[in-house]
Design a protein around this motif. Structure first.
Motif, PDB file in Angstrom:
ATOM      1  N   GLU A 163       0.839  -1.199   0.000  1.00 28.73           N
ATOM      2  CA  GLU A 163       0.000   0.000   0.000  1.00 28.73           C
ATOM      3  C   GLU A 163       0.877   1.253   0.000  1.00 28.73           C
ATOM      4  O   GLU A 163       1.449   1.612   1.020  1.00 28.73           O
ATOM      5  CB  GLU A 163      -0.892   0.010   1.244  1.00 28.73           C
ATOM      6  N   LEU A 168      -3.652   6.627   5.639  1.00 32.77           N
ATOM      7  CA  LEU A 168      -3.867   5.705   6.761  1.00 32.77           C
ATOM      8  C   LEU A 168      -5.320   5.283   6.894  1.00 32.77           C
ATOM      9  O   LEU A 168      -5.602   4.180   7.385  1.00 32.77           O
ATOM     10  CB  LEU A 168      -3.354   6.312   8.063  1.00 32.77           C
ATOM     11  N   ILE A 171      -5.541   2.491   4.359  1.00 33.43           N
ATOM     12  CA  ILE A 171      -4.742   1.353   4.835  1.00 33.43           C
ATOM     13  C   ILE A 171      -5.514   0.587   5.918  1.00 33.43           C
ATOM     14  O   ILE A 171      -5.560  -0.642   5.923  1.00 33.43           O
ATOM     15  CB  ILE A 171      -3.361   1.847   5.327  1.00 33.43           C
ATOM     16  N   SER A 186       3.478  -1.814   4.098  1.00 34.07           N
ATOM     17  CA  SER A 186       3.559  -0.384   3.805  1.00 34.07           C
ATOM     18  C   SER A 186       4.431  -0.180   2.567  1.00 34.07           C
ATOM     19  O   SER A 186       5.468  -0.819   2.417  1.00 34.07           O
ATOM     20  CB  SER A 186       4.171   0.366   4.990  1.00 34.07           C
ATOM     21  N   THR A 191       5.039   5.583   6.700  1.00 38.59           N
ATOM     22  CA  THR A 191       3.835   4.980   7.304  1.00 38.59           C
ATOM     23  C   THR A 191       4.069   3.580   7.861  1.00 38.59           C
ATOM     24  O   THR A 191       3.115   2.869   8.165  1.00 38.59           O
ATOM     25  CB  THR A 191       2.681   4.905   6.272  1.00 38.59           C
ATOM     26  N   VAL A 192       5.320   3.163   8.015  1.00 39.66           N
ATOM     27  CA  VAL A 192       5.583   1.783   8.439  1.00 39.66           C
ATOM     28  C   VAL A 192       5.020   1.498   9.830  1.00 39.66           C
ATOM     29  O   VAL A 192       4.237   0.563  10.012  1.00 39.66           O
ATOM     30  CB  VAL A 192       7.095   1.450   8.413  1.00 39.66           C
ATOM     31  N   THR A 195       1.266   1.524  10.107  1.00 43.15           N
ATOM     32  CA  THR A 195       0.728   0.355   9.397  1.00 43.15           C
ATOM     33  C   THR A 195       0.856  -0.903  10.254  1.00 43.15           C
ATOM     34  O   THR A 195      -0.068  -1.720  10.322  1.00 43.15           O
ATOM     35  CB  THR A 195       1.431   0.176   8.032  1.00 43.15           C
ATOM     36  N   GLY A 200      -0.629  -4.377  10.018  1.00 49.24           N
ATOM     37  CA  GLY A 200       0.251  -4.634   8.876  1.00 49.24           C
ATOM     38  C   GLY A 200       1.379  -5.581   9.248  1.00 49.24           C
ATOM     39  O   GLY A 200       1.690  -5.777  10.425  1.00 49.24           O
ATOM     40  N   VAL A 203       7.048  -3.769   5.552  1.00 39.42           N
ATOM     41  CA  VAL A 203       7.258  -2.687   4.577  1.00 39.42           C
ATOM     42  C   VAL A 203       8.088  -3.181   3.406  1.00 39.42           C
ATOM     43  O   VAL A 203       8.945  -4.051   3.563  1.00 39.42           O
ATOM     44  CB  VAL A 203       7.975  -1.481   5.247  1.00 39.42           C
TER      45      VAL A 203
END
Length: 292
Positions: A163, A168, A171, A186, A191-192, A195, A200, A203
């Motif tokens: 993504e 966010l 996500i 990510s 945004t890691v 996420t 998530g 990355v």
């Protein structure tokens, strides 16, 4: 295959217009030594748009050969031409990559139904784990969370998404629609951590080309439950993340690796060297991070 943690979107080193195999193998080896969790050859950062098919296949083959099964390899194999994407995905599977990173078709701007049809057509010809690469800023098309849920339900090969919307809200909706068994990665270094917090798995990173240890340690800290350490690394990485986007990726990251003495920072047109003022800014940020 379990895709979790920090995966580097590898640069492709060139020398005098050709692939610099020696520098590429050394870069892959250094990444693994630094604790990276996985590698992605032939993504946007690898200048895949200017690689010939022969070069594209060579880059994937070298990466898999150098890794020797120590970490997963997700090979960039997408195209805006479905037939071409099938050919590149078939090569990725034959080369023994662990998965394929498949960008949504750019320029043609397919509908959401067209996106599903594209991935179905690839899966009908080649069965291996697919990570859908959603980067509307480059493709002009956004894969909606509901569309990813449709793909997940109807195409077993679609195991996850990269993504790169940096949105966010979207996500979070992907996790809501697709559930915890879907591999959300990510696609933006900024945004890691957010996420990871919403479910998530990791990355596909640009900045980990220059700071693989920091990015992999941030993911490790999060999965070990040490949120304070993960947060500390998130903020330590922030200036470097910004530096990687002083100009179009991968201009800054290749320049940075050149400053670090890791490769010749040669780019292919239409990408051109970093502007002087940005060059000085990049060097300053690398110095502060202790990388040069």
């Amino acid at each position: 295959m379990h895709f979790q943690g920090a995966f580097t979107a590898l640069v492709t080193p060139f020398k005098n217009g050709s692939l610099d195999e020696e520098a590429y193998r050394a870069h892959v080896e250094w990444q693994i030594e630094q604790g990276i969790h996985g590698l992605v050859p032939c993504g946007t950062t690898g200048e895949s748009a200017t690689l010939s098919h022969a070069e594209h296949k060579r880059v994937i083959g070298i990466c898999v050969d150098q890794v020797k099964g120590r970490v997963p390899v997700i090979a960039g194999a997408g195209s805006n031409n479905t037939a071409e994407a099938i050919e590149l995905t078939r090569f990725a599977k034959d080369a023994k990559a662990d998965g394929a990173l498949l960008i949504t078709p750019y320029y043609n701007k397919p509908t959401q139904r067209g996106l599903v049809a594209h991935f179905k057509a690839i899966a009908a010809e080649v069965s291996m784990p697919f990570i859908v690469y959603n980067v509307p800023g480059r493709t002009g098309t956004n894969v909606l969370p509901a569309t990813l849920a449709t793909m997940k339900a109807s195409i077993p090969e679609v195991v996850g998404v990269k993504e790169a919307t940096a949105n966010l809200t979207q996500i979070s909706e992907v996790m809501e629609c697709c559930g915890p068994d879907f591999t959300l990665l990510s696609g933006d270094d900024f945004t890691v951590l957010p996420t990871l917090v919403i479910g998530g798995k990791g990355v596909i990173s640009v900045v980990s080309n220059v700071a693989p240890k920091m990015m992999s340690q941030m993911c490790d800290a999060f999965f070990a439950g040490d949120l304070a350490r993960a947060r500390e690394l998130h903020y330590a990485l922030a200036p470097l993340c910004r530096a990687m986007f002083l100009e179009t990726n991968p201009i800054p990251v290749k320049t940075a690796l050149g400053m670090m003495g890791r490769l010749t920072p040669e780019l292919r047109l239409p990408l051109v060297p970093l502007e002087e003022k940005n060059d000085a800014c990049l060097r300053d940020i690398l110095k502060k991070a202790g990388l040069v």
